[in-house]
Design an enzyme around this catalytic site. Structure first.
Site, PDB file in Angstrom:
ATOM      1  N   ASP A 111      10.853  -2.391 -41.864  1.00 40.78           N
ATOM      2  CA  ASP A 111      11.959  -1.746 -41.156  1.00 40.78           C
ATOM      3  C   ASP A 111      12.094  -2.395 -39.784  1.00 40.78           C
ATOM      4  O   ASP A 111      11.117  -2.918 -39.236  1.00 40.78           O
ATOM      5  CB  ASP A 111      11.695  -0.247 -40.985  1.00 40.78           C
ATOM      6  CG  ASP A 111      11.755   0.515 -42.299  1.00 40.78           C
ATOM      7  OD1 ASP A 111      12.570   0.151 -43.158  1.00 40.78           O
ATOM      8  OD2 ASP A 111      10.990   1.484 -42.448  1.00 40.78           O
ATOM      9  N   ASP A 129      18.189   0.426 -46.529  1.00 38.40           N
ATOM     10  CA  ASP A 129      18.389   1.848 -46.227  1.00 38.40           C
ATOM     11  C   ASP A 129      19.853   2.122 -45.887  1.00 38.40           C
ATOM     12  O   ASP A 129      20.436   3.113 -46.343  1.00 38.40           O
ATOM     13  CB  ASP A 129      17.514   2.283 -45.049  1.00 38.40           C
ATOM     14  CG  ASP A 129      16.027   2.146 -45.310  1.00 38.40           C
ATOM     15  OD1 ASP A 129      15.610   2.222 -46.481  1.00 38.40           O
ATOM     16  OD2 ASP A 129      15.277   1.959 -44.330  1.00 38.40           O
TER      17      ASP A 129
END
EC number: 3.4.23.36
Length: 155
Positions: A111, A129
């Site tokens: 991330d 995401d």
């Protein structure tokens, strides 16, 4: 076929950005893009959204494969008839596969998109995401439109 191209592009963007983060940043490094609001932060997540179910890779493998199969099924059966539904499913497919690749090869998800709102740090996320979230939003819009059409046709 067009919808699979959308999914493929999302997977490529996701994996390219994650590769750049892993190659060029140490875990925990953070660079301001818009100081006080948006940062590129090298982060890893071995769980799901907001870090829930840390380390439960077997669970994510099974669930993700079921979700991917379901998305492909609906894309084949219904996606060609409705463009918005097709795009929604394609984005969801690209996002699901993007994070699945990380889980299989890294046992964690990379991330990096880090937003700060005052004292609140929104959970760090990635392109996959975002693709999943936009796909789900479009799916909800499609469902609302379908509900409206159904209601109009029955009145």
């Amino acid at each position: 076929m067009f919808y699979y191209i959308i999914a493929f592009v999302m997977i490529c963007l996701d994996q390219l950005t994650k590769w750049l983060i892993v190659k060029n940043m140490m875990l925990g490094d953070s660079y301001p893009v818009i100081d006080g609001f948006f940062y590129i932060t090298s982060h890893r997540n071995s769980g799901a959204a907001w870090g829930i179910l840390q380390g439960q890779m077997w669970f994510f493998y099974v669930i993700t494969l079921v979700v991917i199969a379901g998305i492909v099924y609906y894309l084949q059966k219904h996606g060609q008839k409705d463009k918005l539904l097709g795009v929604a499913l394609a984005l969801m497919l690209g996002g699901a596969i993007g994070n699945f690749i990380d889980r299989v090869f890294r046992q964690e998800v990379v991330d990096f998109a880090h937003f700060v709102f005052g004292n609140y740090h929104y959970p760090i996320f990635n392109i996959a995401d975002s693709s999943l979230c936009v796909g789900v939003i479009l799916l909800f819009i499609q469902m609302l439109l379908d509900g409206k059409k159904t209601k109009e046709s029955t009145t």
